[in-house]
Design a protein around this motif. Sequence first.
Motif, short mmCIF file in Angstrom:
data_model
loop_
_atom_site.label_atom_id
_atom_site.label_comp_id
_atom_site.label_asym_id
_atom_site.label_seq_id
_atom_site.Cartn_x
_atom_site.Cartn_y
_atom_site.Cartn_z
N ILE A 42 -31.63 71.35 0.49
CA ILE A 42 -30.23 71.76 0.55
C ILE A 42 -29.46 70.60 1.16
CG2 ILE A 42 -28.59 73.42 1.48
CD1 ILE A 42 -30.87 75.40 1.79
N VAL A 43 -28.48 70.07 0.42
CA VAL A 43 -27.75 68.91 0.91
C VAL A 43 -27.04 69.26 2.21
CG1 VAL A 43 -27.45 67.87 -1.36
CG2 VAL A 43 -25.77 69.50 -0.54
N VAL A 44 -27.01 68.31 3.12
CA VAL A 44 -26.48 68.56 4.45
C VAL A 44 -25.03 69.02 4.42
CG1 VAL A 44 -25.78 66.15 4.80
CG2 VAL A 44 -26.31 67.60 6.79
N GLN A 45 -24.25 68.53 3.42
CA GLN A 45 -22.83 68.88 3.36
C GLN A 45 -22.60 70.38 3.10
OE1 GLN A 45 -24.29 66.46 1.77
NE2 GLN A 45 -23.20 64.52 2.08
N SER A 46 -23.57 71.05 2.51
CA SER A 46 -23.37 72.46 2.17
C SER A 46 -24.04 73.41 3.15
CB SER A 46 -23.91 72.73 0.75
OG SER A 46 -25.31 72.54 0.70
N VAL A 47 -24.76 72.88 4.12
CA VAL A 47 -25.50 73.74 5.06
C VAL A 47 -24.57 74.68 5.82
CG1 VAL A 47 -26.85 73.75 7.20
CG2 VAL A 47 -27.45 72.17 5.35
#
Length: 205
Positions: A42-47
Amino acid sequence: MSKRKTVSADEKRERMLQIFHEKKDFFQLKDLEKIAPKEKQIVVQSVKDVVQALVDDGLVDTDKIGSSIYFWAFPSKAKAAKIANLNNAKAKLEEYKRKLDENLDFLKRERIGKEDSNERTDLLKKLKVLQDEKSKLDMEVNKYKDLNADDFEKMLKNIDIAKEAGNRWTDNIYSVKSWCRKKFFIEDSMMNKQFGISEDLDYID
């Protein structure tokens, strides 16, 4: 070089819940931003958005301790929530079935000793549609035995459809009663008694 597979919003939610359920621990957002990309892609920007969506849906708990905000979610809570939602869906379905059975009984009695008419033909067509919808609902209930989240969402949508159909059929009953009242001057109380219509027949909330 092959393109990296895009992870859907639903898949991100599922993977994020897996982190909580597998580790059974309390996390700060910064902890999840380190774990999620590495273990669940899960990309960090969407966490942050994924976690907040889970909190909004009541699947993840959160609280502020001192100056820090912690998040947690244990498998037992998720299972209990699914069971509660399933029981609620079953209760609504049973109420719909009860109303439908009452209306079906009325239609059967109404047909006894009477010639076919355009109104009756139209009602029978609507009845067939309603029975088909009921059959689909029964199939959905059977699919939901394993508490699958996707099936549960479909079940809720179908319950709303069935409720609307039941209310449409109640409209049909009232229309038939109005027609008989105007044409034959029959009071509602007499029609209810004659055809076995429940006095508390009403729309499904």
